[in-house]
Design a protein around this motif. Structure first.
Motif, PDB file in Angstrom:
ATOM      1  N   SER A 172       1.036  -1.173   0.073  1.00  0.00           N
ATOM      2  CA  SER A 172      -0.007   0.089  -0.008  1.00  0.00           C
ATOM      3  C   SER A 172       0.677   1.107  -0.029  1.00  0.00           C
ATOM      4  CB  SER A 172      -0.804   0.173   1.112  1.00  0.00           C
ATOM      5  OG  SER A 172      -1.124  -1.169   1.664  1.00  0.00           O
ATOM      6  N   ILE A 173       2.002   1.199   0.472  1.00  0.00           N
ATOM      7  CA  ILE A 173       2.738   2.239   0.584  1.00  0.00           C
ATOM      8  C   ILE A 173       3.251   2.803  -0.971  1.00  0.00           C
ATOM      9  CG2 ILE A 173       5.283   3.022   0.895  1.00  0.00           C
ATOM     10  CD1 ILE A 173       3.901   2.792   3.476  1.00  0.00           C
ATOM     11  N   LEU A 174       3.125   1.917  -1.832  1.00  0.00           N
ATOM     12  CA  LEU A 174       3.394   2.058  -3.315  1.00  0.00           C
ATOM     13  C   LEU A 174       2.109   3.029  -3.656  1.00  0.00           C
ATOM     14  CD1 LEU A 174       5.004   1.462  -5.941  1.00  0.00           C
ATOM     15  CD2 LEU A 174       2.862   0.250  -6.433  1.00  0.00           C
ATOM     16  N   GLY A 175       1.007   2.448  -3.594  1.00  0.00           N
ATOM     17  CA  GLY A 175      -0.420   3.425  -3.787  1.00  0.00           C
ATOM     18  C   GLY A 175      -0.149   4.464  -3.100  1.00  0.00           C
ATOM     19  N   LEU A 176       0.209   4.733  -2.118  1.00  0.00           N
ATOM     20  CA  LEU A 176       0.184   6.247  -1.456  1.00  0.00           C
ATOM     21  C   LEU A 176       1.211   7.088  -2.126  1.00  0.00           C
ATOM     22  CD1 LEU A 176       0.076   5.056   2.215  1.00  0.00           C
ATOM     23  CD2 LEU A 176      -1.662   6.217   1.093  1.00  0.00           C
ATOM     24  N   GLU A 177       2.315   6.602  -2.323  1.00  0.00           N
ATOM     25  CA  GLU A 177       3.245   7.247  -3.248  1.00  0.00           C
ATOM     26  C   GLU A 177       2.813   7.777  -4.547  1.00  0.00           C
ATOM     27  OE1 GLU A 177       7.533   6.241  -3.164  1.00  0.00           O
ATOM     28  OE2 GLU A 177       7.924   7.442  -4.534  1.00  0.00           O
ATOM     29  N   MET A 178       2.099   6.619  -5.178  1.00  0.00           N
ATOM     30  CA  MET A 178       1.630   7.049  -6.710  1.00  0.00           C
ATOM     31  C   MET A 178       0.609   8.197  -6.520  1.00  0.00           C
ATOM     32  SD  MET A 178      -0.231   3.343  -7.936  1.00  0.00           S
ATOM     33  CE  MET A 178      -0.329   3.493  -9.862  1.00  0.00           C
ATOM     34  N   ALA A 179      -0.289   8.227  -5.632  1.00  0.00           N
ATOM     35  CA  ALA A 179      -1.200   9.595  -5.302  1.00  0.00           C
ATOM     36  C   ALA A 179      -0.465  10.700  -5.449  1.00  0.00           C
ATOM     37  CB  ALA A 179      -1.928   9.388  -4.096  1.00  0.00           C
ATOM     38  N   ALA A 180       0.572  10.960  -4.685  1.00  0.00           N
ATOM     39  CA  ALA A 180       1.442  12.107  -4.575  1.00  0.00           C
ATOM     40  C   ALA A 180       1.989  12.351  -6.159  1.00  0.00           C
ATOM     41  CB  ALA A 180       2.434  12.158  -3.394  1.00  0.00           C
ATOM     42  N   ALA A 181       2.486  11.094  -6.669  1.00  0.00           N
ATOM     43  CA  ALA A 181       3.268  11.350  -7.871  1.00  0.00           C
ATOM     44  C   ALA A 181       2.348  11.866  -8.836  1.00  0.00           C
ATOM     45  CB  ALA A 181       4.007  10.043  -8.225  1.00  0.00           C
ATOM     46  N   ASN A 182       1.073  11.521  -8.958  1.00  0.00           N
ATOM     47  CA  ASN A 182       0.399  11.820  -9.926  1.00  0.00           C
ATOM     48  C   ASN A 182      -0.814  13.168  -9.848  1.00  0.00           C
ATOM     49  OD1 ASN A 182       0.030   9.658 -12.050  1.00  0.00           O
ATOM     50  ND2 ASN A 182       0.331   8.546 -10.117  1.00  0.00           N
ATOM     51  N   LEU A 183      -0.726  13.669  -8.440  1.00  0.00           N
ATOM     52  CA  LEU A 183      -1.374  14.902  -8.067  1.00  0.00           C
ATOM     53  C   LEU A 183      -0.573  16.196  -7.801  1.00  0.00           C
ATOM     54  CD1 LEU A 183      -4.372  13.483  -6.047  1.00  0.00           C
ATOM     55  CD2 LEU A 183      -3.980  13.614  -8.398  1.00  0.00           C
ATOM     56  N   VAL A 184       0.739  15.884  -7.265  1.00  0.00           N
ATOM     57  CA  VAL A 184       1.455  17.201  -7.138  1.00  0.00           C
ATOM     58  C   VAL A 184       2.550  17.163  -8.055  1.00  0.00           C
ATOM     59  CG1 VAL A 184       3.058  17.653  -4.872  1.00  0.00           C
ATOM     60  CG2 VAL A 184       1.130  16.278  -4.482  1.00  0.00           C
ATOM     61  N   GLU A 185       2.444  18.415  -8.032  1.00  0.00           N
ATOM     62  CA  GLU A 185       3.589  19.050  -8.852  1.00  0.00           C
ATOM     63  C   GLU A 185       4.587  20.271  -8.052  1.00  0.00           C
ATOM     64  OE1 GLU A 185       2.138  19.871 -13.461  1.00  0.00           O
ATOM     65  OE2 GLU A 185       2.017  21.722 -11.957  1.00  0.00           O
ATOM     66  N   PRO A 186       5.872  20.139  -8.457  1.00  0.00           N
ATOM     67  CA  PRO A 186       6.620  21.194  -7.891  1.00  0.00           C
ATOM     68  C   PRO A 186       5.968  22.522  -7.448  1.00  0.00           C
ATOM     69  CG  PRO A 186       7.868  19.750  -9.574  1.00  0.00           C
ATOM     70  CD  PRO A 186       6.621  19.999  -9.544  1.00  0.00           C
ATOM     71  N   GLY A 187       5.994  23.095  -6.054  1.00  0.00           N
ATOM     72  CA  GLY A 187       5.689  24.139  -5.789  1.00  0.00           C
ATOM     73  C   GLY A 187       4.233  24.431  -5.104  1.00  0.00           C
ATOM     74  N   ASP A 188       3.420  22.945  -5.341  1.00  0.00           N
ATOM     75  CA  ASP A 188       2.019  22.947  -5.147  1.00  0.00           C
ATOM     76  C   ASP A 188       1.960  22.971  -3.650  1.00  0.00           C
ATOM     77  OD1 ASP A 188       1.246  22.769  -7.585  1.00  0.00           O
ATOM     78  OD2 ASP A 188       0.744  20.527  -7.353  1.00  0.00           O
ATOM     79  N   VAL A 189       0.982  23.817  -3.020  1.00  0.00           N
ATOM     80  CA  VAL A 189       0.966  23.764  -1.586  1.00  0.00           C
ATOM     81  C   VAL A 189      -0.034  22.596  -1.250  1.00  0.00           C
ATOM     82  CG1 VAL A 189      -0.265  24.913   0.422  1.00  0.00           C
ATOM     83  CG2 VAL A 189       1.257  26.438  -1.281  1.00  0.00           C
ATOM     84  N   CYS A 190       0.501  21.862  -0.112  1.00  0.00           N
ATOM     85  CA  CYS A 190      -0.071  20.402   0.082  1.00  0.00           C
ATOM     86  C   CYS A 190      -0.419  20.634   1.518  1.00  0.00           C
ATOM     87  CB  CYS A 190       0.662  19.356  -0.068  1.00  0.00           C
ATOM     88  SG  CYS A 190       1.134  19.125  -1.752  1.00  0.00           S
ATOM     89  N   ILE A 191      -1.652  20.570   2.040  1.00  0.00           N
ATOM     90  CA  ILE A 191      -2.126  20.459   3.656  1.00  0.00           C
ATOM     91  C   ILE A 191      -1.971  18.908   3.936  1.00  0.00           C
ATOM     92  CG2 ILE A 191      -3.674  20.863   5.309  1.00  0.00           C
ATOM     93  CD1 ILE A 191      -4.700  23.294   3.528  1.00  0.00           C
ATOM     94  N   ASN A 192      -1.089  18.571   4.913  1.00  0.00           N
ATOM     95  CA  ASN A 192      -0.924  17.268   5.329  1.00  0.00           C
ATOM     96  C   ASN A 192      -1.327  17.190   6.874  1.00  0.00           C
ATOM     97  OD1 ASN A 192       0.063  14.649   5.229  1.00  0.00           O
ATOM     98  ND2 ASN A 192       1.621  15.056   6.724  1.00  0.00           N
ATOM     99  N   LEU A 193      -2.393  16.275   7.219  1.00  0.00           N
ATOM    100  CA  LEU A 193      -2.894  16.306   8.511  1.00  0.00           C
ATOM    101  C   LEU A 193      -1.907  15.070   9.168  1.00  0.00           C
ATOM    102  CD1 LEU A 193      -6.813  16.295   7.703  1.00  0.00           C
ATOM    103  CD2 LEU A 193      -5.069  18.298   7.823  1.00  0.00           C
ATOM    104  N   ALA A 194      -1.253  15.619  10.122  1.00  0.00           N
ATOM    105  CA  ALA A 194      -0.574  14.708  10.799  1.00  0.00           C
ATOM    106  C   ALA A 194      -0.930  14.315  12.152  1.00  0.00           C
ATOM    107  CB  ALA A 194       0.954  15.362  10.975  1.00  0.00           C
ATOM    108  N   SER A 195      -1.773  13.158  12.207  1.00  0.00           N
ATOM    109  CA  SER A 195      -2.448  12.718  13.387  1.00  0.00           C
ATOM    110  C   SER A 195      -1.726  11.356  13.851  1.00  0.00           C
ATOM    111  CB  SER A 195      -3.950  12.565  13.199  1.00  0.00           C
ATOM    112  OG  SER A 195      -4.133  11.508  12.036  1.00  0.00           O
ATOM    113  N   GLY A 196      -0.555  11.022  13.478  1.00  0.00           N
ATOM    114  CA  GLY A 196      -0.191   9.757  13.955  1.00  0.00           C
ATOM    115  C   GLY A 196       1.220   9.661  12.927  1.00  0.00           C
ATOM    116  N   TYR A 197       1.615   8.327  13.091  1.00  0.00           N
ATOM    117  CA  TYR A 197       2.912   7.798  12.499  1.00  0.00           C
ATOM    118  C   TYR A 197       2.723   8.036  10.901  1.00  0.00           C
ATOM    119  CZ  TYR A 197       6.660   4.379  11.555  1.00  0.00           C
ATOM    120  OH  TYR A 197       7.830   3.942  11.159  1.00  0.00           O
ATOM    121  N   TYR A 198       1.626   7.556  10.285  1.00  0.00           N
ATOM    122  CA  TYR A 198       1.702   7.395   8.834  1.00  0.00           C
ATOM    123  C   TYR A 198       1.354   8.891   8.204  1.00  0.00           C
ATOM    124  CZ  TYR A 198       1.815   2.295   8.521  1.00  0.00           C
ATOM    125  OH  TYR A 198       2.427   1.210   8.539  1.00  0.00           O
ATOM    126  N   GLY A 199       0.677   9.684   9.014  1.00  0.00           N
ATOM    127  CA  GLY A 199       0.084  10.850   8.650  1.00  0.00           C
ATOM    128  C   GLY A 199       1.481  11.835   8.685  1.00  0.00           C
TER     129      GLY A 199
END
Ligand SMILES: *Cc1c(COP(=O)(O)O)cnc(C)c1O
Length: 393
Positions: free
Chosen positions: A69-96
């Motif tokens: 699943s770590i691969l699927g999660l990385e796919m999400a970032a690779a396909n949606l995020v471009e250099p410079g995009d502001v990304c809000i990340n909710l860090a509510s635990g180890y994986y977040g």
């Protein structure tokens, strides 16, 4: 003996994942290979695909990707995020918290919203972060934080982001199948789950649901190598599957056999809503049993607790390694400890897939109580079992 390697298999594994899996799934995974370009296998893939759309409650095809699943999660970032995009990340635990690094790795300008790892993120703090960063393109969070057994309000977060045109990336690796997910209704964009948690199959696959908006974004995203399409992580080769029933790579055939069996179990149960109800009941029974025994839960409030795993705060006089060692060696039950800062402070019992059952929950409570007593920490096992039984009655 089929192999020179013969593992010591725990009698019962109720870890934070993977757990012991459904015997039907195990049996299906033992079948001989069929070729993945035969009509029969394509039909199997199409039927798995229909089941996965029902599981996520989406009209779109879910991508069945080989890779943890770590691969699927990385796919999400690779396909949606471009250099410079502001990304809000909710860090509510180890994986977040860890996902910030993945977003940054694809050039994201990350804004973390951090809460202590014994609670969940409130929708008001999500709104605040979105107000403060109207330029945000993406918001990422973990649905069910397995390492601390907390759960974030996925519906509210996804609806709010959809309203504002912010794409969501959701790690629901231990959520889908155990907690309610309505991909289309809630306006989610990318939701990733694994086959090894609430689905009760083997580790090794990422199931990735992608909205039309996320597809559009993936078509446009460019990295320094140009349009993002020549990587195993790109969504784009999967258009062949979505549009022409042609899987771009050789699927993990044994894992697909296992996944089909796991999806059949959900179907036999009456659909995913029933499977979620079984997980909810198992979680409520586990929590009731732990409390009635006289032990404390890790997460601050019931409405912040996950359905797939329970975290139990270790009393000061009980040492983590000794407790889990006894539970495993004397009573045949393998459970998990804490990760990172929580190591040594809690134990986690998974009730996901095959182990989300009355029998397994009651057995785990009995083992936990017995091992506590063995270590000289008094607990009331009778009260604990009675409280759990009352939930199942
Ligand atoms: C299990 C899990 C993953 C996948 O982690 P692995 O270590 O690859 O199994 C990711 N996120 C969450 C919340 C999980 O529970």
């Amino acid at each position: 003996m089929p192999s020179s390697f013969h593992p010591r298999i725990p009698e019962l594994m109720m870890a934070s994942g993977p757990c012991s899996i459904y015997p039907r799934v195990l049996e299906a995974m033992g079948w001989q290979m069929v070729h993945h370009r035969t009509d029969e296998f394509v039909e199997l893939m199409l039927s798995v695909s229909d089941d996965l759309s029902k599981l996520f409650k989406t009209a779109n095809r879910v991508l069945p990707v080989e890779g943890e699943s770590i691969l699927g999660l990385e796919m999400a970032a690779a396909n949606l995020v471009e250099p410079g995009d502001v990304c809000i990340n909710l860090a509510s635990g180890y994986y977040g918290a860890g996902y910030a690094k993945v977003l940054r790795g694809y050039g994201g300008d990350v804004v973390d919203v951090t809460v202590p790892y014994d609670t969940s993120v409130s929708i008001s703090s999500v709104r605040q972060a979105l107000d403060r960063h109207p330029e945000a393109k993406v918001l990422a969070f973990v649905h069910s934080e397995t390492p601390s057994a907390s759960e974030n309000p996925m519906e509210e977060i996804c609806r709010e982001c959809r309203r504002r045109g912010v794409l969501t990336i959701v790690d629901s690796v231990s959520g889908v199948g155990g907690s309610t997910v309505r991909f289309d209704d809630w306006g989610c964009d990318v939701v990733v789950t694994g086959t090894q948690k609430c689905l009760g199959s083997t580790p090794g696959m990422s199931l990735v649901a992608v909205s039309d908006r996320a597809w559009e974004r993936a078509e446009r995203v460019t990295h320094d190598t140009g349009r993002y399409e020549r990587s195993y992580l790109s969504f784009l080769p999967w258009r062949q599957w979505v549009d022409h029933d042609y899987v771009p790579y050789t699927p993990p055939i044994s894992a697909i056999y296992g996944l089909k069996a796991a999806l059949d179990i959900i179907d036999d149960e009456g659909g995913v809503d029933e499977t979620v109800r079984r997980h909810e009941r198992a979680a409520r029974a586990m929590r009731a049993g732990v409390r009635a025994m006289g032990l404390d839960l890790w997460v601050d409030a019931d409405e912040h607790m996950a359905n797939s795993v329970t975290a139990i705060r270790l009393p000061d006089d009980v040492e983590d390694g000794r407790l889990r060692g006894l539970m495993d060696e004397r009573y045949g039950l393998h459970v998990s400890g804490g990760l990172g800062e929580e190591a040594g402070r809690l134990i986690r019992i998974g009730h996901m897939g095959y182990t989300a059952s009355a029998q397994k929950v009651v057995a785990a409570l009995g083992v936990l109580g017995s091992a506590m007593i063995d270590l000289g920490h008094p607990v009331d096992v009778t009260e604990g079992l009675a409280a759990a039984n009352a939930v199942f009655a």
